[in-house]
Scaffold this motif. Sequence first.
Motif, PDB file in Angstrom:
ATOM      1  N   HIS A  41      33.054 -30.998  43.701  1.00 41.30           N
ATOM      2  CA  HIS A  41      32.759 -32.183  42.903  1.00 41.30           C
ATOM      3  C   HIS A  41      32.436 -33.387  43.777  1.00 41.30           C
ATOM      4  O   HIS A  41      31.787 -34.322  43.320  1.00 41.30           O
ATOM      5  N   VAL A  42      32.906 -33.366  45.012  1.00 43.29           N
ATOM      6  CA  VAL A  42      32.719 -34.488  45.930  1.00 43.29           C
ATOM      7  C   VAL A  42      32.707 -33.954  47.354  1.00 43.29           C
ATOM      8  O   VAL A  42      33.306 -32.919  47.640  1.00 43.29           O
ATOM      9  N   LEU A  64      26.239 -34.051  45.378  1.00 43.57           N
ATOM     10  CA  LEU A  64      27.633 -34.490  45.352  1.00 43.57           C
ATOM     11  C   LEU A  64      27.766 -35.970  45.674  1.00 43.57           C
ATOM     12  O   LEU A  64      26.968 -36.521  46.436  1.00 43.57           O
TER      13      LEU A  64
END
Length: 76
Positions: A41-42, A64
Amino acid sequence: MGRDNGLQKGLEPTAATLGIQKIIFFLGSIPSLPPVLAGAHVGISASHEEGFSNAALEYMAAGLAVIATRVGGNSE
């Protein structure tokens, strides 16, 4: 990619002490990054020194959000 230079030995007990060992994954060296980034997600680049981060570019290419230390060209 994934070279820890001996840091993992200290990070694993720290993760256990913090109670986060079940959500932290130490992948080591991996042959292909895109499949790993597809599940993220990151992207985090916590370098102490950096010229221009290839990791940040790879995170952005994967769509991302990037969290990076303010070193080298990261702020650009």
